[in-house]
Enzyme design. Sequence first.
Site, PDB file in Angstrom:
ATOM      1  N   SER A 115      39.766  35.934  34.763  1.00 30.44           N
ATOM      2  CA  SER A 115      39.279  34.930  35.880  1.00 30.44           C
ATOM      3  C   SER A 115      39.705  35.042  36.870  1.00 30.44           C
ATOM      4  O   SER A 115      40.878  34.798  37.517  1.00 30.44           O
ATOM      5  CB  SER A 115      39.583  33.365  35.258  1.00 30.44           C
ATOM      6  N   ARG A 162      46.806  26.051  35.313  1.00 32.20           N
ATOM      7  CA  ARG A 162      47.013  27.295  35.947  1.00 32.20           C
ATOM      8  C   ARG A 162      48.061  27.071  37.104  1.00 32.20           C
ATOM      9  O   ARG A 162      47.709  27.782  38.244  1.00 32.20           O
ATOM     10  CB  ARG A 162      45.490  27.761  36.355  1.00 32.20           C
ATOM     11  N   GLU A 222      42.193  31.915  41.592  1.00 31.55           N
ATOM     12  CA  GLU A 222      43.526  31.809  40.845  1.00 31.55           C
ATOM     13  C   GLU A 222      44.192  33.025  40.944  1.00 31.55           C
ATOM     14  O   GLU A 222      45.495  33.144  40.622  1.00 31.55           O
ATOM     15  CB  GLU A 222      43.233  31.448  39.075  1.00 31.55           C
TER      16      GLU A 222
HETATM   17  N1  EPU Z   1      29.772  30.184  31.321  1.00 32.60           N
HETATM   18  C1  EPU Z   1      28.348  30.669  31.978  1.00 32.60           C
HETATM   19  N2  EPU Z   1      28.379  31.873  32.435  1.00 32.60           N
HETATM   20  C2  EPU Z   1      29.374  32.734  32.134  1.00 32.60           C
HETATM   21  C3  EPU Z   1      30.560  32.528  31.111  1.00 32.60           C
HETATM   22  C4  EPU Z   1      30.620  31.198  30.852  1.00 32.60           C
HETATM   23  O1  EPU Z   1      27.632  29.707  32.335  1.00 32.60           O
HETATM   24  O2  EPU Z   1      29.083  33.800  32.478  1.00 32.60           O
HETATM   25  C5  EPU Z   1      29.947  28.919  31.051  1.00 32.60           C
HETATM   26  C6  EPU Z   1      29.306  28.235  29.586  1.00 32.60           C
HETATM   27  O3  EPU Z   1      29.115  27.070  29.994  1.00 32.60           O
HETATM   28  C7  EPU Z   1      30.757  28.200  28.938  1.00 32.60           C
HETATM   29  C8  EPU Z   1      31.825  27.699  29.730  1.00 32.60           C
HETATM   30  O4  EPU Z   1      31.315  28.375  30.969  1.00 32.60           O
HETATM   31  O5  EPU Z   1      30.626  27.294  27.770  1.00 32.60           O
HETATM   32  C9  EPU Z   1      33.016  28.143  29.635  1.00 32.60           C
HETATM   33  O6  EPU Z   1      33.194  29.453  29.165  1.00 32.60           O
HETATM   34  P1  EPU Z   1      34.539  30.310  28.426  1.00 32.60           P
HETATM   35  O7  EPU Z   1      34.737  29.738  27.185  1.00 32.60           O
HETATM   36  O8  EPU Z   1      34.135  31.765  28.557  1.00 32.60           O
HETATM   37  O9  EPU Z   1      35.686  29.974  29.444  1.00 32.60           O
HETATM   38  P2  EPU Z   1      36.079  29.954  30.939  1.00 32.60           P
HETATM   39  O10 EPU Z   1      36.197  28.485  31.448  1.00 32.60           O
HETATM   40  O11 EPU Z   1      35.036  30.780  31.743  1.00 32.60           O
HETATM   41  C10 EPU Z   1      38.461  29.780  30.663  1.00 32.60           C
HETATM   42  C11 EPU Z   1      39.809  30.540  31.342  1.00 32.60           C
HETATM   43  C12 EPU Z   1      39.991  32.021  30.597  1.00 32.60           C
HETATM   44  C13 EPU Z   1      40.167  31.736  29.174  1.00 32.60           C
HETATM   45  C14 EPU Z   1      38.749  30.701  28.741  1.00 32.60           C
HETATM   46  C15 EPU Z   1      38.862  30.578  27.189  1.00 32.60           C
HETATM   47  C16 EPU Z   1      40.139  29.558  33.639  1.00 32.60           C
HETATM   48  C17 EPU Z   1      40.137  29.941  35.020  1.00 32.60           C
HETATM   49  N3  EPU Z   1      39.751  30.512  32.651  1.00 32.60           N
HETATM   50  O12 EPU Z   1      37.454  30.639  31.133  1.00 32.60           O
HETATM   51  O13 EPU Z   1      40.990  32.479  31.166  1.00 32.60           O
HETATM   52  O14 EPU Z   1      40.215  33.082  28.408  1.00 32.60           O
HETATM   53  O15 EPU Z   1      38.578  29.794  29.217  1.00 32.60           O
HETATM   54  O16 EPU Z   1      39.826  29.510  26.864  1.00 32.60           O
HETATM   55  O17 EPU Z   1      40.520  28.685  33.356  1.00 32.60           O
HETATM   56  C18 EPU Z   1      42.097  33.915  32.565  1.00 32.60           C
HETATM   57  O18 EPU Z   1      42.708  33.043  33.113  1.00 32.60           O
HETATM   58  O19 EPU Z   1      42.129  34.949  33.189  1.00 32.60           O
HETATM   59  C19 EPU Z   1      40.945  33.783  31.587  1.00 32.60           C
HETATM   60  C20 EPU Z   1      40.341  34.761  31.175  1.00 32.60           C
END
Ligand code: EPU
Length: 340
Positions: free
Chosen positions: A240, A165, A336
């Site tokens: 995010s 990012r 971000e």
């Molecule tokens: N999780 C929780 N609670 C929640 C959601 C997620 O505990 O409410 C934990 C779970 O352990 C899950 C982990 O977080 O396995 C990862 O969650 P997720 O796969 O939904 O991804 P993220 O890390 O929350 C990142 C990006 C997203 C992108 C997703 C999928 C960042 C800041 N965000 O989110 O990007 O869509 O991965 O690759 O890196 C964005 O930048 O606007 C965005 C949505």
Amino acid sequence: MINIEENKDLKPLNTFGVKANARYFCTVTTRNELNELMRHPVYQNNRCLILGSGSNILFTTHYNGLVIQNALKGISIKQETDTSVDIEVMAGENWHNLVLYCVQQNWGGIENLSLIPGTVGAAPIQNIGAYGVEVKEVIQSVTGVDLQTGFTTTWLNHECNFGYRDSIFKNELKEKIFISSVTLTLSKKTHRINTSYGAINEILKQQHISEPTIQQISDAVSEIRKSKLPDPTLIGNAGSFFKNPTIAISHYQQLQKLFPGIPGYYSANQEVKVPAAWLIEQCGWKGKRIGDAGVHTQQALVLVNYANASGTEIFSLALDIISSVKEKFNIELLHEVNIR
Ligand code: EPU
């Protein structure tokens, strides 16, 4: 002929849907219009802010300057072989429409980035990423105009300092460049299919697909996003709000003792990336609502505006989240989203 508007309402121009005005506002649809604007006294006497589709910004106050909406349009093939194609895409094109267009042409590389809101010009600034792919993997170069000198420069991929990012356009070149186009190299055959992200595999399995096409990947990603992330046309948000923090292995191991379920992804440089959503959820914020500002019920990383929250209210919620995560885990969350 350019049209500079005064006291422009920015509410429809930011996906958080918060109230804010710009002292001056102008939409730029061609390179000539940009040149004309740069000679205009309003441009020369005011600070300026470049806006794409307003999907990664939170206005906490009115903008006392000139907001320039980048609406340069067009897609052209720069070079093509049997196996790959280089396309130059103007910065004001909608990112998801570009993904759909490429998938339709059977050009591979950005299908995992389906349904990300925003413009093409904004994509390299924060090196958009999702479901195992970052846009830096397909960017050949980024072209932009220096807002001071008017000179056009092209940055090759390795000159963009891409990180998670992050890029040169968020750092040394922050607010100095009007990105005019992005050139991508996409595959025409033997696509690099990336289903490393668990959720994609699950959907494909349910559909009994073992060798997915890029169309099927794009559909799977869209399905996941629709189920987890709020649609900004229905409920204000900017995806995010926070980055996933990286912490030292020793810190992670300490936390594991206190919180055995803490997820973490080891990276090459002796660090561990922890999902901010998990940290936020553990602090009890998931689904919380304070007035019209809230934390999304399905994804704790996303802050939402249920109707009439102000930018300050949303930002104040973000600050409360940051302090509780700091207190409980000793981890400093960074936003971000661009706060103005
Ligand atoms: N999780 C929780 N609670 C929640 C959601 C997620 O505990 O409410 C934990 C779970 O352990 C899950 C982990 O977080 O396995 C990862 O969650 P997720 O796969 O939904 O991804 P993220 O890390 O929350 C990142 C990006 C997203 C992108 C997703 C999928 C960042 C800041 N965000 O989110 O990007 O869509 O991965 O690759 O890196 C964005 O930048 O606007 C965005 C949505």
